[in-house]
Design a protein around this motif. Sequence first.
Motif, PDB file in Angstrom:
ATOM      1  N   LEU A 122       3.672  -4.294 -16.329  1.00  0.00           N
ATOM      2  CA  LEU A 122       2.592  -3.351 -16.038  1.00  0.00           C
ATOM      3  C   LEU A 122       1.447  -4.161 -15.452  1.00  0.00           C
ATOM      4  CD1 LEU A 122       2.630  -1.166 -19.271  1.00  0.00           C
ATOM      5  CD2 LEU A 122       3.607  -0.582 -17.044  1.00  0.00           C
ATOM      6  N   PHE A 123       0.843  -3.687 -14.367  1.00  0.00           N
ATOM      7  CA  PHE A 123      -0.128  -4.521 -13.698  1.00  0.00           C
ATOM      8  C   PHE A 123      -1.220  -3.691 -13.028  1.00  0.00           C
ATOM      9  CE2 PHE A 123       3.401  -3.650 -10.866  1.00  0.00           C
ATOM     10  CZ  PHE A 123       2.788  -3.210  -9.695  1.00  0.00           C
ATOM     11  N   ARG A 124      -2.373  -4.263 -13.001  1.00  0.00           N
ATOM     12  CA  ARG A 124      -3.465  -3.857 -12.115  1.00  0.00           C
ATOM     13  C   ARG A 124      -3.993  -5.152 -11.520  1.00  0.00           C
ATOM     14  NH1 ARG A 124      -9.150  -3.172 -11.931  1.00  0.00           N
ATOM     15  NH2 ARG A 124      -9.740  -1.431 -10.551  1.00  0.00           N
ATOM     16  N   TRP A 125      -3.655  -5.394 -10.269  1.00  0.00           N
ATOM     17  CA  TRP A 125      -3.829  -6.717  -9.713  1.00  0.00           C
ATOM     18  C   TRP A 125      -4.293  -6.627  -8.272  1.00  0.00           C
ATOM     19  CZ3 TRP A 125      -4.304 -10.603 -12.758  1.00  0.00           C
ATOM     20  CH2 TRP A 125      -4.235 -11.915 -12.281  1.00  0.00           C
ATOM     21  N   ILE A 126      -4.786  -7.744  -7.791  1.00  0.00           N
ATOM     22  CA  ILE A 126      -5.159  -7.841  -6.387  1.00  0.00           C
ATOM     23  C   ILE A 126      -4.231  -8.832  -5.718  1.00  0.00           C
ATOM     24  CG2 ILE A 126      -7.573  -7.171  -6.579  1.00  0.00           C
ATOM     25  CD1 ILE A 126      -8.265 -10.152  -6.700  1.00  0.00           C
ATOM     26  N   SER A 127      -3.976  -8.589  -4.443  1.00  0.00           N
ATOM     27  CA  SER A 127      -3.086  -9.502  -3.745  1.00  0.00           C
ATOM     28  C   SER A 127      -3.351  -9.427  -2.256  1.00  0.00           C
ATOM     29  CB  SER A 127      -1.634  -9.143  -4.022  1.00  0.00           C
ATOM     30  OG  SER A 127      -0.774 -10.021  -3.317  1.00  0.00           O
ATOM     31  N   PRO A 128      -3.361 -10.576  -1.546  1.00  0.00           N
ATOM     32  CA  PRO A 128      -3.445 -10.546  -0.080  1.00  0.00           C
ATOM     33  C   PRO A 128      -2.253  -9.782   0.488  1.00  0.00           C
ATOM     34  CG  PRO A 128      -3.794 -12.762  -0.915  1.00  0.00           C
ATOM     35  CD  PRO A 128      -3.307 -11.945  -2.063  1.00  0.00           C
ATOM     36  N   SER A 129      -2.480  -9.008   1.519  1.00  0.00           N
ATOM     37  CA  SER A 129      -1.420  -8.182   2.066  1.00  0.00           C
ATOM     38  C   SER A 129      -1.092  -8.566   3.499  1.00  0.00           C
ATOM     39  CB  SER A 129      -1.809  -6.711   1.990  1.00  0.00           C
ATOM     40  OG  SER A 129      -0.813  -5.883   2.529  1.00  0.00           O
ATOM     41  N   VAL A 130      -2.053  -8.409   4.419  1.00  0.00           N
ATOM     42  CA  VAL A 130      -1.798  -8.662   5.829  1.00  0.00           C
ATOM     43  C   VAL A 130      -2.972  -9.429   6.416  1.00  0.00           C
ATOM     44  CG1 VAL A 130      -1.405  -7.626   8.094  1.00  0.00           C
ATOM     45  CG2 VAL A 130      -0.382  -6.598   6.068  1.00  0.00           C
ATOM     46  N   ARG A 131      -2.663 -10.385   7.261  1.00  0.00           N
ATOM     47  CA  ARG A 131      -3.683 -11.119   7.993  1.00  0.00           C
ATOM     48  C   ARG A 131      -3.947 -10.392   9.309  1.00  0.00           C
ATOM     49  NH1 ARG A 131      -8.092 -14.413   7.952  1.00  0.00           N
ATOM     50  NH2 ARG A 131      -8.258 -15.525   9.926  1.00  0.00           N
ATOM     51  N   TYR A 132      -5.133  -9.763   9.427  1.00  0.00           N
ATOM     52  CA  TYR A 132      -5.546  -9.138  10.674  1.00  0.00           C
ATOM     53  C   TYR A 132      -6.205 -10.195  11.558  1.00  0.00           C
ATOM     54  CZ  TYR A 132      -4.425  -4.446   9.020  1.00  0.00           C
ATOM     55  OH  TYR A 132      -3.764  -3.338   8.586  1.00  0.00           O
ATOM     56  N   ASP A 133      -6.811  -9.758  12.667  1.00  0.00           N
ATOM     57  CA  ASP A 133      -7.349 -10.725  13.619  1.00  0.00           C
ATOM     58  C   ASP A 133      -8.485 -11.563  13.031  1.00  0.00           C
ATOM     59  OD1 ASP A 133      -5.557  -9.998  15.506  1.00  0.00           O
ATOM     60  OD2 ASP A 133      -6.924  -8.765  16.694  1.00  0.00           O
ATOM     61  N   HIS A 134      -9.344 -10.965  12.223  1.00  0.00           N
ATOM     62  CA  HIS A 134     -10.530 -11.685  11.755  1.00  0.00           C
ATOM     63  C   HIS A 134     -10.673 -11.694  10.238  1.00  0.00           C
ATOM     64  CE1 HIS A 134     -11.816 -11.968  15.902  1.00  0.00           C
ATOM     65  NE2 HIS A 134     -11.703 -10.650  16.032  1.00  0.00           N
ATOM     66  N   ALA A 135      -9.724 -11.143   9.510  1.00  0.00           N
ATOM     67  CA  ALA A 135      -9.830 -11.109   8.050  1.00  0.00           C
ATOM     68  C   ALA A 135      -8.458 -10.810   7.459  1.00  0.00           C
ATOM     69  CB  ALA A 135     -10.841 -10.052   7.607  1.00  0.00           C
ATOM     70  N   THR A 136      -8.366 -11.083   6.175  1.00  0.00           N
ATOM     71  CA  THR A 136      -7.147 -10.779   5.445  1.00  0.00           C
ATOM     72  C   THR A 136      -7.379  -9.567   4.568  1.00  0.00           C
ATOM     73  OG1 THR A 136      -6.428 -13.082   5.413  1.00  0.00           O
ATOM     74  CG2 THR A 136      -5.492 -11.632   3.742  1.00  0.00           C
ATOM     75  N   LEU A 137      -6.504  -8.592   4.683  1.00  0.00           N
ATOM     76  CA  LEU A 137      -6.592  -7.401   3.848  1.00  0.00           C
ATOM     77  C   LEU A 137      -6.191  -7.751   2.423  1.00  0.00           C
ATOM     78  CD1 LEU A 137      -6.820  -4.298   3.421  1.00  0.00           C
ATOM     79  CD2 LEU A 137      -4.374  -4.199   3.985  1.00  0.00           C
ATOM     80  N   ILE A 138      -7.021  -7.354   1.454  1.00  0.00           N
ATOM     81  CA  ILE A 138      -6.703  -7.528   0.035  1.00  0.00           C
ATOM     82  C   ILE A 138      -6.563  -6.145  -0.583  1.00  0.00           C
ATOM     83  CG2 ILE A 138      -7.501  -8.414  -2.181  1.00  0.00           C
ATOM     84  CD1 ILE A 138      -8.918 -10.619  -0.725  1.00  0.00           C
ATOM     85  N   GLU A 139      -5.450  -5.942  -1.301  1.00  0.00           N
ATOM     86  CA  GLU A 139      -5.162  -4.660  -1.919  1.00  0.00           C
ATOM     87  C   GLU A 139      -5.321  -4.741  -3.425  1.00  0.00           C
ATOM     88  OE1 GLU A 139      -1.786  -2.486   0.818  1.00  0.00           O
ATOM     89  OE2 GLU A 139      -1.143  -3.722  -0.845  1.00  0.00           O
ATOM     90  N   ALA A 140      -5.717  -3.622  -4.014  1.00  0.00           N
ATOM     91  CA  ALA A 140      -5.620  -3.440  -5.457  1.00  0.00           C
ATOM     92  C   ALA A 140      -4.326  -2.688  -5.720  1.00  0.00           C
ATOM     93  CB  ALA A 140      -6.806  -2.647  -5.979  1.00  0.00           C
ATOM     94  N   GLN A 141      -3.487  -3.267  -6.563  1.00  0.00           N
ATOM     95  CA  GLN A 141      -2.166  -2.693  -6.821  1.00  0.00           C
ATOM     96  C   GLN A 141      -2.065  -2.383  -8.309  1.00  0.00           C
ATOM     97  OE1 GLN A 141       0.353  -5.837  -5.424  1.00  0.00           O
ATOM     98  NE2 GLN A 141      -0.187  -5.517  -3.275  1.00  0.00           N
ATOM     99  N   THR A 142      -1.757  -1.132  -8.610  1.00  0.00           N
ATOM    100  CA  THR A 142      -1.666  -0.679  -9.991  1.00  0.00           C
ATOM    101  C   THR A 142      -0.324   0.016 -10.177  1.00  0.00           C
ATOM    102  OG1 THR A 142      -4.053  -0.320 -10.049  1.00  0.00           O
ATOM    103  CG2 THR A 142      -2.742   0.702 -11.791  1.00  0.00           C
ATOM    104  N   GLY A 143       0.390  -0.367 -11.229  1.00  0.00           N
ATOM    105  CA  GLY A 143       1.678   0.273 -11.445  1.00  0.00           C
ATOM    106  C   GLY A 143       2.531  -0.479 -12.436  1.00  0.00           C
TER     107      GLY A 143
END
Length: 964
Positions: free
Chosen positions: A673-694
Amino acid sequence: MGRCISMGLLFGLLVGGAQAQCFDLLGGGPGGRRWYVIETPHFRLVYPASLDTLATQVAAVAEASHAALAAWFGRALQGKPRLYLSDADDIANGLAVPLGDGYSCIWLYGNEPEAWTGTTPWLKRVVPHELAHLFHYQAVRSQPAWLNLLLGRPLPRFWTEGLAQYTTESWDAQRGERWLRIAVLDDALSYEDGRSRWNGRLLYAVGHAQTRWLAWQQGDTTLRRILAHRVRRLGVPVHDFYAAFRAVTGTSYHTFYERWRRHVNVLYNTMAGQMETPDSLRGDTLAVPVAYVDDLAPSPDTTRWAVLGLPSMTRPVRTLYVGRPGRWRTVAEGDIRPPVAWSPDGRWVAFARRARGPTGGLVYDLWLASADGRVQRRLTRGRRAFSPTFAPDGRRLAFITVSKGYARLEMLDLQTGTLQLLWTSRAPVHIGMVRWSPDGQALVFDRFVEGVRRDLVLWRVEEDSLIVLTSGRYDDRAPVWSPDGQRLAFTSLRDGVPNVFVVDRATRRVARVTRLVAGARVLAWLPPAPGFPEGRLVVAVTLSKYGESVRLIDARRRAIERKVVVPEPYQAWRRQVARPRRMLDSLPTSPILMSAPKPYRPWANLTHVASLAVPYYLKPFGGGIGGFTLWLEPLGYHTIAAGGMLSLTRLRYSWGWISYLTRRFWGMVGGTLFRWISPSVRYDHATLIEAQTGGVLGIVRNLPAPPYGRRRLSAYLRYWDRRPVWPRHPERLQGPLPPPETGRQLDVVFKVRLWHRRPYRYHAVHPLDGAGVRFRILGSVPVLGATLRFVRLDVAAYRIWPVIGSHRLLTYGRVQAQRGHSLPQDYLGLARSDALHLLLPDVEPEIFAPSLRERVRGYRRLAAGRLVLFGSVEYRLPLHWDLQTELLGLLRLGTTALAVFADGAVVRGGMDTDRLGVGVEMKSDLHLGPFVLTHALGWAYPLSPDEPGARRELYYRIRATVPF
């Protein structure tokens, strides 16, 4: 990496705790067995129901050992350490774990009498030795234990094993003398050079000898004072072996080591001057394809040889070859136990190989391999059988089996498949090797009667009678028949190393053949030939720590019996006996006070492994306290890990997870069981960080596989909510992908992974062989509030091809396809940067790298679509430059290799693109503590320069040299 976070938490973090579990490390886990526990005054013994009688015997040995060791250490064991017992595997071993009050895992198989010498039974060897470890652990323990390990060096392995051997064992051939003597004469005392098969034995021998020598010089009180010494580090009292050694003995360990080294050099070089060297044998040398010889057998017509051994420590693949010098063919490989045997017609070779049995344990079974290497046939399944020997008629095969811990002789009719019990003993007896006589009337075997004797015994088949051939005073083993059946050659350890002797069957008279200072073993007896009226003996001669040679010597050769004279001060330390050892010689066998058996409660035996909490600060999410905790149950029923980050400045940016894993005979099952953050995709000028719960629920099952191969099935169900949290306005992210979205997924994943890879010293940088296939299918369905529906198929394969010498060609291909719609940031396609990619034992590679994206080197722009075809070809050649660079004692750069590569990819159904890149890459292994990583520096050139993101690039990446 976000899509793998739940499985990463489940199988990545928990793998460290799993390494401290007992028998499922080697296959004999708790699945399908009922376990019980009995308590004695000082221990709790945990065992399966089938071992109730043996558990009582172990309890008696443990209590007597505790009394002897407590008197020496000056303290009783705190708490009631657990002793876990198992006979599921054909393994004679034990381990002790310094968690909590400590616990020990003991394999009760014990039928490997060739692994040790003397007449002490297995239980009275392994139990005191493992308990000595527990006493040692508690004597040097400081709280918290992890801080002691961080600030001090409390348990250097050579000293840990040496102290256990000194307090519970005698100095003898197999537990010291043989291995130390060879290393000293070679001036190669290092057991960490990776160049000798006997380094593990040498580690024990060095520790045993140094402990015994120090006790002989300064007394046992010095050893105990070293254990009790503490130093303050950062205000915390911890035990550091090297600081304690200097404080107690008045000299540094390095100075002590040099004095000890000079001492044993005088001892063994004095002995060498009075014994034979290999050159004195004057026999022909047989060129064999192995550096270390386990067994060698001539074919019945003596035109071919069957050779079992290790080609080298660089290539430690135990291999069975058939052929003649210059023309060898591999017929089998794997965990093969000597000896091997030819069929009388010369068409087949019989051997024993260890593999998974029907109940999941690692057990020996019999196999037949055709001499041409084309056919292998399994004769038994789960029989615990070894040492096959053909009757002269070729129809019957005699062999040794193990039942309730003791050996017996059985026979298999190869035509009818009928099994017959030939001989068994009511006394506790172990057998190392059995051989059928040339006339088929008798079987000879080396016998170890527990606590009584070791000898050679002849059993007459028709008369059912035993004839003892040797006195039983020495460790005589591995008999081979003379061609006429009137004599037997055998190996004896009476010199502290193996040497060759001959016994006459009628008169029982024993004659010495060799008197080598480093030793020799007899493997076969060739028939008479011109110039050799009594035939020749095939002898494996120890040349050095780094290998053996095979000599063919005249069977008439005899060596003079002569006492080796060494000044008493140089050999007295070998007779130094600790008080516990003297007490253990008379261990009582009378019943002891113990509780009635009770069912084992796994939850009550959950053991703390490690916990840590530290402050942190992450710019987007504020600062707070982060940490983890890890708990396990030693049999593998339960492993629990939890962790998180509590933000004290931005509470909504607090994260956490908890994982559970259980092992069963049929696989590993777990959930997170988790509520966590994780890098997802590297865009041109930044990295998308997601909050993942499940949460996720998964199962992994390892299937039977050929030697050096693995077959694994895995499946998991994952429900998770994914929300972009960084940057604060993710819709403004620039790149070829649409803006990221929020969504819920219910994923069902099924994966099959098959691979084969032989061990190789430089495998992390330049593997010599390997092949694998991976099939993965993921389906996301819109139920239980999930909003996404799509199906993905992912099939990958690789193979390493030999080219010239050690040059290799790697081919790797991958096909990915998707139907339906996923989140934009969860695209199928090519990545713009290399992901971290590691291969760790029993950990899925995709835990550390997104499994859906490859990158064509030379291109730095992502591409998305519904169909992706990727291929890579690398021509690899080893450089073997060992950089030998070490930083802070933890980081070390090792060997190197060079690769010339070409990557290509096709993406369709979206951002259609065709890419092709070439370049060169320098690879090196990176040793980070116990982990070995592969990193590389490369230069890539795109052959499609008009493609977006194409550019010549100099790059650095950490990536395994094989894809999975």
